[in-house]
Design a protein around this motif. Sequence first.
Motif, PDB file in Angstrom:
ATOM      1  N   LYS A   3      72.440  80.682 -34.404  1.00 56.78           N
ATOM      2  CA  LYS A   3      71.356  79.809 -33.973  1.00 56.78           C
ATOM      3  C   LYS A   3      71.813  78.791 -32.937  1.00 56.78           C
ATOM      4  CE  LYS A   3      68.708  80.051 -38.265  1.00 56.78           C
ATOM      5  NZ  LYS A   3      68.199  79.292 -39.420  1.00 56.78           N
ATOM      6  N   GLY A   4      73.117  78.738 -32.651  1.00 55.59           N
ATOM      7  CA  GLY A   4      73.611  77.834 -31.626  1.00 55.59           C
ATOM      8  C   GLY A   4      74.147  76.536 -32.179  1.00 55.59           C
ATOM      9  N   GLY A   5      74.140  76.351 -33.479  1.00 58.08           N
ATOM     10  CA  GLY A   5      74.673  75.139 -34.066  1.00 58.08           C
ATOM     11  C   GLY A   5      76.164  75.257 -34.302  1.00 58.08           C
ATOM     12  N   ILE A   6      76.753  74.208 -34.848  1.00 63.53           N
ATOM     13  CA  ILE A   6      78.174  74.242 -35.164  1.00 63.53           C
ATOM     14  C   ILE A   6      78.338  74.825 -36.556  1.00 63.53           C
ATOM     15  CG2 ILE A   6      80.251  72.867 -35.451  1.00 63.53           C
ATOM     16  CD1 ILE A   6      79.089  70.840 -33.573  1.00 63.53           C
ATOM     17  N   ALA A   7      78.993  75.971 -36.684  1.00 60.24           N
ATOM     18  CA  ALA A   7      79.148  76.619 -37.967  1.00 60.24           C
ATOM     19  C   ALA A   7      80.055  75.797 -38.869  1.00 60.24           C
ATOM     20  CB  ALA A   7      79.722  78.022 -37.768  1.00 60.24           C
ATOM     21  N   VAL A   8      79.836  75.930 -40.179  1.00 60.45           N
ATOM     22  CA  VAL A   8      80.676  75.244 -41.161  1.00 60.45           C
ATOM     23  C   VAL A   8      82.133  75.673 -40.999  1.00 60.45           C
ATOM     24  CG1 VAL A   8      81.099  74.939 -43.625  1.00 60.45           C
ATOM     25  CG2 VAL A   8      78.761  74.978 -42.767  1.00 60.45           C
ATOM     26  N   LYS A   9      82.349  76.935 -40.649  1.00 59.82           N
ATOM     27  CA  LYS A   9      83.714  77.425 -40.450  1.00 59.82           C
ATOM     28  C   LYS A   9      84.402  76.670 -39.323  1.00 59.82           C
ATOM     29  CE  LYS A   9      82.733  82.141 -41.958  1.00 59.82           C
ATOM     30  NZ  LYS A   9      82.615  83.540 -41.497  1.00 59.82           N
ATOM     31  N   ASN A  10      83.656  76.340 -38.281  1.00 58.43           N
ATOM     32  CA  ASN A  10      84.238  75.610 -37.167  1.00 58.43           C
ATOM     33  C   ASN A  10      84.687  74.222 -37.603  1.00 58.43           C
ATOM     34  OD1 ASN A  10      83.720  73.520 -34.834  1.00 58.43           O
ATOM     35  ND2 ASN A  10      84.215  75.454 -33.841  1.00 58.43           N
ATOM     36  N   VAL A  11      83.844  73.540 -38.385  1.00 56.23           N
ATOM     37  CA  VAL A  11      84.202  72.219 -38.910  1.00 56.23           C
ATOM     38  C   VAL A  11      85.462  72.336 -39.765  1.00 56.23           C
ATOM     39  CG1 VAL A  11      83.465  70.298 -40.367  1.00 56.23           C
ATOM     40  CG2 VAL A  11      81.802  71.449 -38.891  1.00 56.23           C
ATOM     41  N   ASN A  12      85.486  73.337 -40.626  1.00 57.96           N
ATOM     42  CA  ASN A  12      86.623  73.562 -41.510  1.00 57.96           C
ATOM     43  C   ASN A  12      87.899  73.835 -40.713  1.00 57.96           C
ATOM     44  OD1 ASN A  12      87.650  74.215 -44.340  1.00 57.96           O
ATOM     45  ND2 ASN A  12      88.037  76.157 -43.315  1.00 57.96           N
ATOM     46  N   ASN A  13      87.804  74.660 -39.677  1.00 62.66           N
ATOM     47  CA  ASN A  13      88.971  74.992 -38.867  1.00 62.66           C
ATOM     48  C   ASN A  13      89.524  73.779 -38.130  1.00 62.66           C
ATOM     49  OD1 ASN A  13      89.058  77.684 -39.559  1.00 62.66           O
ATOM     50  ND2 ASN A  13      87.784  78.354 -37.856  1.00 62.66           N
ATOM     51  N   ARG A  14      88.629  72.936 -37.600  1.00 63.71           N
ATOM     52  CA  ARG A  14      89.107  71.747 -36.882  1.00 63.71           C
ATOM     53  C   ARG A  14      89.827  70.800 -37.834  1.00 63.71           C
ATOM     54  NH1 ARG A  14      84.889  68.692 -34.703  1.00 63.71           N
ATOM     55  NH2 ARG A  14      83.272  69.912 -35.713  1.00 63.71           N
ATOM     56  N   ILE A  15      89.334  70.672 -39.065  1.00 63.76           N
ATOM     57  CA  ILE A  15      90.003  69.821 -40.053  1.00 63.76           C
ATOM     58  C   ILE A  15      91.398  70.359 -40.348  1.00 63.76           C
ATOM     59  CG2 ILE A  15      89.967  69.069 -42.467  1.00 63.76           C
ATOM     60  CD1 ILE A  15      86.898  68.981 -42.244  1.00 63.76           C
ATOM     61  N   LYS A  16      91.500  71.664 -40.570  1.00 64.47           N
ATOM     62  CA  LYS A  16      92.790  72.270 -40.899  1.00 64.47           C
ATOM     63  C   LYS A  16      93.772  72.187 -39.734  1.00 64.47           C
ATOM     64  CE  LYS A  16      91.149  75.484 -44.458  1.00 64.47           C
ATOM     65  NZ  LYS A  16      91.951  74.903 -45.549  1.00 64.47           N
ATOM     66  N   LEU A  17      93.269  72.373 -38.522  1.00 59.42           N
ATOM     67  CA  LEU A  17      94.146  72.297 -37.355  1.00 59.42           C
ATOM     68  C   LEU A  17      94.694  70.899 -37.155  1.00 59.42           C
ATOM     69  CD1 LEU A  17      92.214  74.553 -34.819  1.00 59.42           C
ATOM     70  CD2 LEU A  17      94.553  74.905 -35.572  1.00 59.42           C
ATOM     71  N   LEU A  18      93.865  69.893 -37.397  1.00 63.22           N
ATOM     72  CA  LEU A  18      94.287  68.510 -37.182  1.00 63.22           C
ATOM     73  C   LEU A  18      95.170  67.981 -38.303  1.00 63.22           C
ATOM     74  CD1 LEU A  18      90.978  66.994 -35.774  1.00 63.22           C
ATOM     75  CD2 LEU A  18      93.161  67.049 -34.583  1.00 63.22           C
ATOM     76  N   PHE A  19      94.854  68.336 -39.544  1.00 58.72           N
ATOM     77  CA  PHE A  19      95.496  67.676 -40.684  1.00 58.72           C
ATOM     78  C   PHE A  19      96.341  68.591 -41.564  1.00 58.72           C
ATOM     79  CE2 PHE A  19      91.454  65.144 -40.134  1.00 58.72           C
ATOM     80  CZ  PHE A  19      92.068  64.110 -39.455  1.00 58.72           C
ATOM     81  N   GLY A  20      96.131  69.898 -41.501  1.00 61.82           N
ATOM     82  CA  GLY A  20      96.889  70.802 -42.351  1.00 61.82           C
ATOM     83  C   GLY A  20      95.984  71.630 -43.255  1.00 61.82           C
TER      84      GLY A  20
END
Length: 298
Positions: free
Chosen positions: A255-272
């Motif tokens: 639908k063009g929104g930010i997927a929950v997976k994307n939010v999850n991936n950015r958290i893991k990339l930044l913090f572990g």
Amino acid sequence: MKWFILFLGVLYVILLYAAYQLIYRPLKVNSRIKAAFARGDSYEDIYHMPYLLNEEEQNMLRRFYALLDKSELITVSKKRSEYLALQNQINPHFLYNTLEGIRAEALIAGVDSIAEMTEALATYFRYTISQVNNLVTLEEELANVENYYYIQQFRFGSKLDLRIRYDCEDEEEALICQLPKLTLQPIVENSIYHGLERKIGTGHLDIKITMTDSHLIIMISDDGVGIEKGQVKVMNEQLRALRLEEENSGETGKKGGIAVKNVNNRIKLLFGEEYGIYIYSQPDSGTDVEITLPVVKN
């Protein structure tokens, strides 16, 4: 002869134990770590394998670690989230000016509700489109969520109710904690469209903030239609591992929104990988989305 046989037996046990400790066990541990890496469950452990059998393996891992630039992965994921949120983006200044023009015309015509909605929409887009830094404060994220909720109220009216509460000693300390930009709004959007929109009667959204010495935990709960047990299991398995290639999948991404997976991936990339999102849900019992972050204030 008896003592000789006993000696051979003891020697055999010692050799068997030594072979287990020096050969079989290292191979087994390394094999388990490599399998986890291949599945995407972990990528840090591969650099810290307790048993490196030869120098070639050590050199290979050192070279691989040097080639993997985590900051580049963060940039790629961040740019993808911006693209998903603004897939049909027009010039932002043109957008702001157009919305301001609509607001001015609405005020002249005395239609205050249209003016207020236009102002809220301009504020939302300004936050979304503006320069995406790695981190923003929890206070800024919550303000964006409240503005998004205000916009949704024009559609849902009294059918939608939002509550933000704090389960910590110092609310001000929690509000200055930092987290990736556009972490909360995509989860709230999912709760509304997949949980509450199909619910009969008023839908309630609850955001609970908990802070310990080392963790910031944000629970976003709705009392919507819920999710089937099997689907929840699949979703959590996908969220458990860092898989950048899959973050476009799912209804939200389409639908063009930010997927929950994307939010999850950015958290893991930044913090572990120990941080991220976990989902609890049952059919007709609502959904809880738990976001676990480190306490970061600088």
